[in-house]
Design an enzyme around this catalytic site. Structure first.
Site, PDB file in Angstrom:
ATOM      1  N   LYS A  69       0.932  -1.266  -0.018  1.00  0.00           N
ATOM      2  CA  LYS A  69       0.126  -0.041  -0.087  1.00  0.00           C
ATOM      3  C   LYS A  69       0.771   1.390   0.162  1.00  0.00           C
ATOM      4  O   LYS A  69       0.276   2.441  -0.489  1.00  0.00           O
ATOM      5  CB  LYS A  69      -1.043   0.022   1.254  1.00  0.00           C
ATOM      6  CG  LYS A  69      -2.157  -1.007   1.217  1.00  0.00           C
ATOM      7  CD  LYS A  69      -2.859  -1.003   2.410  1.00  0.00           C
ATOM      8  CE  LYS A  69      -4.161  -2.194   2.179  1.00  0.00           C
ATOM      9  NZ  LYS A  69      -5.062  -1.972   3.217  1.00  0.00           N
ATOM     10  N   ASP A 105     -10.080   2.398   2.089  1.00  0.00           N
ATOM     11  CA  ASP A 105     -10.008   1.709   3.575  1.00  0.00           C
ATOM     12  C   ASP A 105     -10.590   2.962   4.480  1.00  0.00           C
ATOM     13  O   ASP A 105     -11.231   2.946   5.469  1.00  0.00           O
ATOM     14  CB  ASP A 105      -8.658   1.387   3.902  1.00  0.00           C
ATOM     15  CG  ASP A 105      -8.184   0.216   3.142  1.00  0.00           C
ATOM     16  OD1 ASP A 105      -9.203  -0.696   2.911  1.00  0.00           O
ATOM     17  OD2 ASP A 105      -7.042  -0.154   2.847  1.00  0.00           O
ATOM     18  N   GLY A 128      -0.260  -1.988  14.917  1.00  0.00           N
ATOM     19  CA  GLY A 128       0.133  -2.132  13.573  1.00  0.00           C
ATOM     20  C   GLY A 128       0.747  -0.670  13.182  1.00  0.00           C
ATOM     21  O   GLY A 128       0.394   0.326  13.868  1.00  0.00           O
ATOM     22  N   SER A 129       1.491  -0.637  11.887  1.00  0.00           N
ATOM     23  CA  SER A 129       2.117   0.754  11.666  1.00  0.00           C
ATOM     24  C   SER A 129       2.173   0.690  10.125  1.00  0.00           C
ATOM     25  O   SER A 129       2.810   1.828   9.513  1.00  0.00           O
ATOM     26  CB  SER A 129       3.592   0.708  12.209  1.00  0.00           C
ATOM     27  OG  SER A 129       4.420  -0.182  11.976  1.00  0.00           O
ATOM     28  N   GLY A 130       1.544  -0.169   9.254  1.00  0.00           N
ATOM     29  CA  GLY A 130       1.593  -0.053   7.700  1.00  0.00           C
ATOM     30  C   GLY A 130       0.766   0.964   7.302  1.00  0.00           C
ATOM     31  O   GLY A 130       0.204   1.711   7.925  1.00  0.00           O
ATOM     32  N   GLY A 131       0.175   0.630   5.836  1.00  0.00           N
ATOM     33  CA  GLY A 131      -0.510   1.448   5.202  1.00  0.00           C
ATOM     34  C   GLY A 131      -2.094   1.302   5.748  1.00  0.00           C
ATOM     35  O   GLY A 131      -2.642   2.416   5.787  1.00  0.00           O
ATOM     36  N   MET A 132      -2.576   0.050   6.390  1.00  0.00           N
ATOM     37  CA  MET A 132      -3.929   0.081   6.681  1.00  0.00           C
ATOM     38  C   MET A 132      -3.980   0.830   7.915  1.00  0.00           C
ATOM     39  O   MET A 132      -4.955   1.434   8.586  1.00  0.00           O
ATOM     40  CB  MET A 132      -4.265  -1.231   6.820  1.00  0.00           C
ATOM     41  CG  MET A 132      -5.875  -1.517   7.052  1.00  0.00           C
ATOM     42  SD  MET A 132      -6.921  -0.576   6.233  1.00  0.00           S
ATOM     43  CE  MET A 132      -8.535  -1.082   6.768  1.00  0.00           C
TER      44      MET A 132
END
Length: 272
Positions: A69, A105, A128-132
């Site tokens: 992402k 999202d 979490g720390s990513g795109g989502m």
């Protein structure tokens, strides 16, 4: 589904671990609405080559899932406001060879917080720390949530995300509790190495008011099961998947399906 033909419009998804959710959802609606489209999921060997294929083959759109992402942004021609605001893309739309990134999202999460009447006064823990995670953190901030902690072992990514939206950061979440727990990692995902791992300890889950897991496969993750067993309200990844896929469908086709059609498409997607 209509017989494949030269005029058929192709849409795809790109994911490290593709499922049939999007494939069945979109193809159900294409058939329901009589559209000459087909949808296919892929696990790209090379993301740059895959995006070049979208452009070179005239593929109308591509859903983008973990872990692509953020990496996909450098390969595009521009970003819609929904993606530019959080530097994360989950949908690529190809218009005459120009690829623009969107993020459905974010809108799905905002809608679900409202639909489930989650008070903005709630404290939250977001793992979490990513795109989502960016999409969820932005949605929480914009919905008025002011007291929250990003839990991420990657200190650089965790601190950056927390700082971007004015939240706290913690590497493990040990000793922390909150009203709202949100899992934005693959923990609990069917087929993954950590499919049976809880994103939050059962004791923390039992103290929460709402548990939100963005994982859509399985429909009831270990985290959601723990919450239900403790009598805690849940928001599911199935709901996120349906809402964001509906917006993708509109971006690709220009057609807005009815609510009952979206519901039946979501149900059909899970039957596979």
């Amino acid at each position: 589904m209509p017989i494949l033909n030269k005029d058929m419009t192709l849409c795809i998804s790109l994911a490290a671990r593709p499922s049939n959710l999007g494939t069945r959802f979109h193809n159900f609606l294409y058939d329901e609405l009589g559209l000459n489209y087909v949808y296919k999921a892929f696990a790209p060997i090379s993301l740059p080559d895959a995006i070049a294929g979208v452009r070179g083959l005239g593929i109308r759109g591509a859903a983008v899932s973990m872990p692509y992402k953020e990496d996909v942004i450098a390969l595009l021609d521009g970003l819609d406001e929904s993606a530019a605001a959080i530097d994360s893309v989950n949908t690529v739309v190809n218009t005459d060879g120009r690829l623009i990134g969107h993020n459905t999202d974010y809108t799905a999460v905002r809608s679900l917080l409202t639909l489930h009447d989650v008070p903005a006064s709630h404290t939250f823990l977001l793992r979490g720390s990513g795109g989502m995670a960016k999409a969820v953190a932005a949605a929480l901030r914009d919905a008025g949530f002011a007291r929250g902690t990003i839990i991420a072992r990657n200190e650089e990514a965790g601190r950056a995300l927390a700082g971007l939206y004015g939240f706290d950061w913690h590497p493990t979440g040990a000793g922390l509790t909150a009203d709202l727990l949100v899992n934005v990692t693959p923990l609990g995902m069917a087929g993954g190495a950590d499919a049976e791992v809880l994103a939050f300890d059962a004791a923390i889950v039992a103290e929460a008011s709402v548990v939100f897991d963005v994982v859509a496969m399985p429909a009831v993750t270990p985290l959601l099961q723990a919450a239900q067993d403790a009598g805690v309200r849940v928001i599911t990844g199935v709901e996120v998947a349906a809402l964001q896929a509906e917006e993708q469908f509109v971006l690709y086709t220009g057609v807005r399906p009815r609510a009952d059609q979206v519901r039946r498409a979501s149900e059909f997607s899970r039957e596979g």
